[in-house]
Design an enzyme around this catalytic site. Structure first.
Site, mmCIF file in Angstrom:
data_model
loop_
_atom_site.group_PDB
_atom_site.id
_atom_site.type_symbol
_atom_site.label_atom_id
_atom_site.label_comp_id
_atom_site.label_asym_id
_atom_site.label_seq_id
_atom_site.Cartn_x
_atom_site.Cartn_y
_atom_site.Cartn_z
ATOM 1 N N ASP A 57 17.647 52.476 61.569
ATOM 2 C CA ASP A 57 17.117 53.263 60.703
ATOM 3 C C ASP A 57 16.751 52.631 59.342
ATOM 4 O O ASP A 57 17.467 51.542 59.195
ATOM 5 C CB ASP A 57 17.987 54.450 60.388
ATOM 6 N N HIS A 203 21.659 50.256 61.214
ATOM 7 C CA HIS A 203 20.590 50.240 60.229
ATOM 8 C C HIS A 203 20.374 48.707 59.536
ATOM 9 O O HIS A 203 21.052 47.956 59.834
ATOM 10 C CB HIS A 203 21.499 50.804 58.835
#
Length: 255
Positions: A57, A203
């Protein structure tokens, strides 16, 4: 009689907004892992038992995303990157390189905000705008949506459906956005919830996390992939994850 009617109107005036807010944030209960895995396996990204979906993400980020692309190349792994439309527009080269290397793009929204109030028109435009940006830059129409912070509201869920996207959260994460994250802690957190058919959240950027925390994620990545392979699990993007059940119980295969 009039005073009773007045009280009833005042009560209704309070309850109506409360009901609207509850309807808006109610789906956010799916953020709770126990609720998600038990009642909403599709929302948890549950796919075929022998596969793990690897997802990232908050990119694209020119400072860090290319480092992840290099690491994934070295591991022989492809993943799904949930991108923010605003960052994609600013860094089109990173988006194109991600796709050129065989990875899949998903929609993470236009910005990384929290949805405190119902705003279907805004959510619909933000998601549709991100879909258009990803499609224009990559030549591929995205299939998946993951809301920022994993906070799924009714308006965002409906907006994603309108845009033709499937909403997917995760079943395992590395808690890699924190200032105290280490390669060991990221690996351990993923391993604690690692199951066949699961979806891992990591991430590839620290824009919305603790500064430099992505270094811990990058360092943990080879060990995470190794753990999956030693468990007899293949690792890849959501498009290879097999049929993922819809919230209504039906199954939809990536296509």
């Amino acid at each position: 009689m009039s005073s009773v009617s007045g009280r009833a109107r005042r009560t209704a005036a309070v309850l109506l907004p409360a009901g609207v807010v509850l309807a808006h944030i109610g789906p956010a209960a799916g953020w709770l892992p126990g609720v998600r895995l038990l009642l909403l396996p599709g929302l948890a990204g549950t796919g075929r038992p022998g596969h793990i979906a690897l997802t990232f993400d908050d990119g694209p980020d020119p400072a860090s995303t290319p480092r992840f692309l290099d690491a994934l190349d070295a591991l022989g792994v492809r993943a799904t990157f949930f991108v923010l439309g605003r960052h994609a527009l600013r860094h089109p080269g990173v988006v194109r390189e991600t796709v050129r290397r065989g990875h899949e793009l998903g929609v993470h929204g236009w910005t990384h905000d929290r949805p405190w109030r119902p705003a279907f028109a805004r959510d619909a435009e933000d998601i549709a705008r991100t879909v258009r940006t990803v499609h224009d830059l990559s030549g591929h129409r995205p299939q998946w949506y993951r809301p920022p912070y994993g906070i799924l509201t009714t308006s965002r869920w409906l907006a994603a459906r309108r845009a033709g996207l499937r909403t997917v959260l995760w079943s395992a994460w590395g808690r890699d956005w924190t200032a105290d994250a280490t390669p060991e802690s990221v690996r351990a957190r993923v391993a604690a919830d690692l199951r066949g058919g699961g979806t891992i959240l990591l991430h590839d950027s620290d824009r919305h996390s603790a500064p430099d925390c992505w270094h811990a994620t990058l360092a943990a990545l080879p060990a995470i992939v190794q753990d999956c392979r030693e468990a007899g699990l293949t690792v890849g993007p959501l498009r290879e994850h097999g049929p993922i059940p819809e919230p209504d119980g039906s199954a939809a295969a990536p296509g």
